[in-house]
Enzyme design. Structure first.
Site, PDB file in Angstrom:
ATOM      1  N   SER A 127      -0.866  -0.137   4.324  1.00 23.74           N
ATOM      2  CA  SER A 127      -0.389  -0.177   5.703  1.00 23.74           C
ATOM      3  C   SER A 127      -0.340   1.246   6.273  1.00 23.74           C
ATOM      4  CB  SER A 127       0.977  -0.870   5.758  1.00 23.74           C
ATOM      5  OG  SER A 127       1.315  -1.240   7.069  1.00 23.74           O
TER       6      SER A 127
ATOM      7  N   ASP B 110      -3.816 -11.624   6.259  1.00 18.71           N
ATOM      8  CA  ASP B 110      -3.185 -10.496   6.952  1.00 18.71           C
ATOM      9  C   ASP B 110      -3.706 -10.442   8.378  1.00 18.71           C
ATOM     10  OD1 ASP B 110      -2.202  -8.084   7.865  1.00 18.71           O
ATOM     11  OD2 ASP B 110      -2.915  -6.894   6.176  1.00 18.71           O
TER      12      ASP B 110
ATOM     13  N   HIS C 239       0.437  -9.848   5.420  1.00 20.41           N
ATOM     14  CA  HIS C 239       0.328  -8.397   5.271  1.00 20.41           C
ATOM     15  C   HIS C 239       1.143  -7.863   4.097  1.00 20.41           C
ATOM     16  CE1 HIS C 239      -0.244  -4.246   6.457  1.00 20.41           C
ATOM     17  NE2 HIS C 239       1.068  -4.059   6.539  1.00 20.41           N
TER      18      HIS C 239
END
Length: 397
Positions: free
Chosen positions: A169, A335, A368
């Protein structure tokens, strides 16, 4: 420092929620006035500090170092218990003896990013000129600024080239920035669940969160430290909004569906009647105990500004031109915050730049946050790539 400023500082230091900001439990690297951090905002941050943790041992020629980069609300306790929550490190499943990032073989460094709230200089830190917290007087921080600071920290260990940089991320953004800003300093890179720039949709979600914080009457234009308050309600709403983006519709349906919370029928009230409502409220309430509201503003803005291709005439391949780094990109099928096509765009750019790259899309319905969860296929991909890179680096047979 005036007597009034000294009292503000003393009160802040002794406030329970501020212990890690001013007296971190981890090692800290101090950078004085002669070692300023040059920021993209055109200003220097000086003095400043970086809180960090290390795991494993650095070998004799300092060739086995892996830098782990944390995500938006993460910290440098990637493989050791958090002193705030007492919970295991957020990547304890991956980092440790015999694990994919094997600390019997590698020396792992993880630092709290600049702008954070766990000991590295951030908005809650004391501004030397005033003796008061920076608040919004801290210059806006970028992902590149975070990486510059990390490079300075790595230099303190006498490490010339990192064996690998790994992160998911926002951490994945830092990985990509490392390979572009310091291509000769990274042997292998593992950007996970990330993108080469922040999408307009992601910027929109971040703006909702920031506005929730700033709309809280206890925010006081970022000066809540001196007011003895915290914008907990606004920050909790920001966390609730963001947390939805970390999950997938399938995962939410599987875990919660439309199940009611501790009741058998609708109450016709605005209490948390559904389990998902209760879950999100819990996420919001626990988050405010470990994170600083202003840091949330700075971290989300740093992600919004991220766009690697912007400095290369909008051509992502140009950013990686001539790169000798070995890449392994990992995405997750469910995601929607950083969908697989964003990872594929990076892979295509790396291919166009004739870089060494592999790519894995992990099939999962967990969204995610999959990179923080037990995902065997993900673990195998990480372990396989790092082992192969170690052999190429001469670290393993």
């Amino acid at each position: 420092m005036t007597d009034a400023a000294a009292k503000v500082y003393d009160d802040l230091v002794h406030a329970a929620g501020n212990r890690e900001v001013y007296n971190p439990s981890s090692p800290v690297a101090e950078f004085g006035a002669n070692e300023p951090l040059h920021l993209d905002a055109g200003l220097d941050l000086s003095p400043f500090r970086i809180a960090y943790n290390t795991y494993g041992e650095l070998n004799a020629d300092k060739s086995n170092a892996i830098l782990v980069c944390h995500a938006l609300t993460g910290d440098h306790y990637c493989a050791s218990p958090s002193p705030v929550t007492g919970k295991p490190g957020w990547w304890s499943s991956i980092i440790g003896p015999g694990k994919p990032v094997d600390t019997d073989k590698y020396f792992v460094i993880c630092s709290n990013v600049v702008g954070g709230c766990m000991g590295t200089t951030g908005p809650a830190s004391i501004k030397p000129e005033t003796g008061k917290p920076y608040g919004l007087e801290l210059p806006v921080i970028t992902i590149r600024d975070m990486v510059r600071a990390q490079k300075m920290l790595v230099g303190r260990f006498g490490i010339d080239t990192l064996f690998a940089v790994v992160g998911g991320s926002m951490g994945g953004m830092q990985v990509l920035e490392w390979t572009v800003s310091y291509p000769d300093k990274v042997f292998a890179a593992v950007p996970i669940a990330t993108g080469a720039r922040h999408s307009s949709q992601n910027i929109a979600f971040h703006e909702v969160g920031r506005q929730a914080v700033m709309a809280d009457p206890e925010w006081h234009q970022g000066r809540y430290y001196e007011e003895g308050t915290r914008p907990t309600k606004g920050l909790a709403v920001a966390r609730m909004t963001a947390h939805v983006t970390y999950l997938s519709e399938q995962a939410l349906h599987r875990k919660f569906g439309r199940n009611l919370q501790n009741r058998e029928q609708l109450g016709f009230k605005f209490d948390a009647e559904f389990q998902i409502e209760s879950y999100l409220r819990h996420q919001g309430m626990t988050f405010v105990d470990r994170f600083d509201a202003n840091s949330y503003l700075y971290m989300t803005r740093a992600m919004d500004y991220f766009d690697i291709a912007a400095d290369y005439d909008g051509r992502l391949a140009n950013a990686f031109k001539g790169s000798k780094t070995r890449f392994c990109l990992v995405s997750f099928s469910s995601d929607w915050l950083f969908p697989t096509e964003e990872s594929r765009a990076i892979v295509h750019a790396l291919n166009a730049a004739a870089a060494s790259v592999s790519f894995v899309e992990v099939e999962t319905d967990r969204g995610h946050d999959s990179f923080l969860l037990e995902e065997p296929e993900f673990f195998r991909a990480i372990e396989g790539f790092i082992s192969a890179a170690a052999r190429a680096r001469g670290l393993a047979r």
